[in-house]
Design an enzyme around this catalytic site. Structure first.
Site, PDB file in Angstrom:
ATOM      1  N   LYS A 196      -7.906   0.227   0.622  1.00 31.35           N
ATOM      2  CA  LYS A 196      -9.154   0.762   0.089  1.00 31.35           C
ATOM      3  C   LYS A 196      -9.167   2.287   0.060  1.00 31.35           C
ATOM      4  O   LYS A 196     -10.131   2.891  -0.373  1.00 31.35           O
ATOM      5  CB  LYS A 196     -10.343   0.230   0.885  1.00 31.35           C
ATOM      6  N   ASP A 217     -13.760  -1.981  -3.466  1.00 27.54           N
ATOM      7  CA  ASP A 217     -14.257  -2.953  -2.507  1.00 27.54           C
ATOM      8  C   ASP A 217     -14.847  -4.115  -3.294  1.00 27.54           C
ATOM      9  O   ASP A 217     -14.667  -4.223  -4.505  1.00 27.54           O
ATOM     10  CB  ASP A 217     -15.281  -2.318  -1.561  1.00 27.54           C
TER      11      ASP A 217
END
Length: 313
Positions: A238, A245
């Site tokens: 991420k 996300d």
């Protein structure tokens, strides 16, 4: 507003500086959209239209009025240095209106979603605070993350002052979070599995990269910076220029019709989604994504900031 002083209770030794103002049209910044949108977790609306929080080791109150960004600081003087800090924090040298026009021209879906949400920009935060705060966002909501960061600062950070009986603390030092008992204390504060990641990353930076090295990643090539960050406990795929996300994954599928197999975000999906939005929006794609996130947030939804915790972390 210049020269007015805020009323403080129970803290006669702490006074605000005189108010100062920076030129800042609403199209370039809207505090009520940026500060509670999940980029930072240190600000609260202390009175209607006024936001009080910690920037660096100083407590500030900000408000906007007539194309001006007004501010005061507590326990110090407002001047050229505080002007500079505020401009850097909000990256006010980046012309946001031109970026909105560019993104809207390239993407009609962005233009429609963003029309009621001008002035959303990405903050330039202290790298240590930003990194450790976002480790806490895994499988979490903004309101809960904010409460966690408040507990973190109260337990480990230096006390700065009280305003209206509300204590304010600096963000903890790496040394404080890297201590032998830090993980246990964080677990007692309700951090769960995130406790070992916060303390482990603080220790890894202290023993390896160092604070200066973390700051230098700001100017490193994207791939290099990402590779270094992904070696830290709790930091995984991420760490993207467009943070992918579950919220961004849903946008990619539902709004942009991307064909993404499976029900979770795979490393391949991370790369495909990031590449798609970088190609669509350009070098500041992460800024455009922040606008769409903010638009969803203010339409009555509080998206999970980061739901897919990396298995290897």
């Amino acid at each position: 507003m210049r020269g007015r002083r805020m009323k403080l209770r129970d803290t006669p030794s702490v006074s605000p500086a005189l108010w100062r103002a920076l030129p800042c049209p609403a199209a370039e910044l809207r505090l009520e959209l940026v500060l509670p949108s999940g980029q930072t977790f240190r600000w609260r609306e202390s009175s209607p239209g006024a936001w009080t929080g910690v920037l660096g080791d100083t407590v500030w109150t900000l408000r906007q009025e007539r194309d001006r960004l007004w501010y005061t600081v507590y326990g110090g003087e407002a001047g050229a240095d505080t002007d500079r800090l505020l401009r850097e924090y909000f990256q006010l040298d980046v012309g946001l209106r031109d970026l909105y026009r560019s993104w809207g021209a390239a993407d009609p879906l962005f233009r429609e979603a963003a029309k009621d949400f001008p002035g959303v920009r990405v903050l330039r935060q202290d790298p240590v605070e930003c990194l450790l705060s976002f480790i806490c966002t895994s499988n979490n909501h903004i309101s809960r993350i904010t409460a966690m960061i408040e507990r973190l600062c109260r337990a480990f950070g230096r006390h700065l002052c009280h305003l209206d009986a509300q204590p304010f603390h600096a963000f903890p030092s790496l040394a404080a979070l890297a201590g032998d008992d830090a993980e246990a204390r964080l677990r007692a504060l309700g951090f769960g599995y995130r406790a070992k990641f916060v303390s482990g990353t603080a220790r890894a930076i202290t023993e390896g990269l160092g604070v200066e090295g973390l700051h230098q990643l700001r100017t490193a090539p994207y791939a290099e910076a990402r590779k270094v960050l992904c070696t830290l406990p709790g930091v995984g795929t991420k760490a993207e220029a467009v943070p992918v996300d579950t919220h961004v994954w849903r946008i990619a599928r539902q709004r942009y019709g991307m064909e993404l197999g499976g029900r979770s975000i795979t490393p391949r999906a991370h790369q495909e989604i990031g590449d798609f939005f970088r190609g669509l929006w350009g070098p500041r794609a992460g800024w455009a994504q922040a606008v769409l996130f903010c638009a969803d947030l203010h339409k009555g939804r509080e998206p999970v900031v980061s739901q897919d915790r990396d298995k290897e972390s």
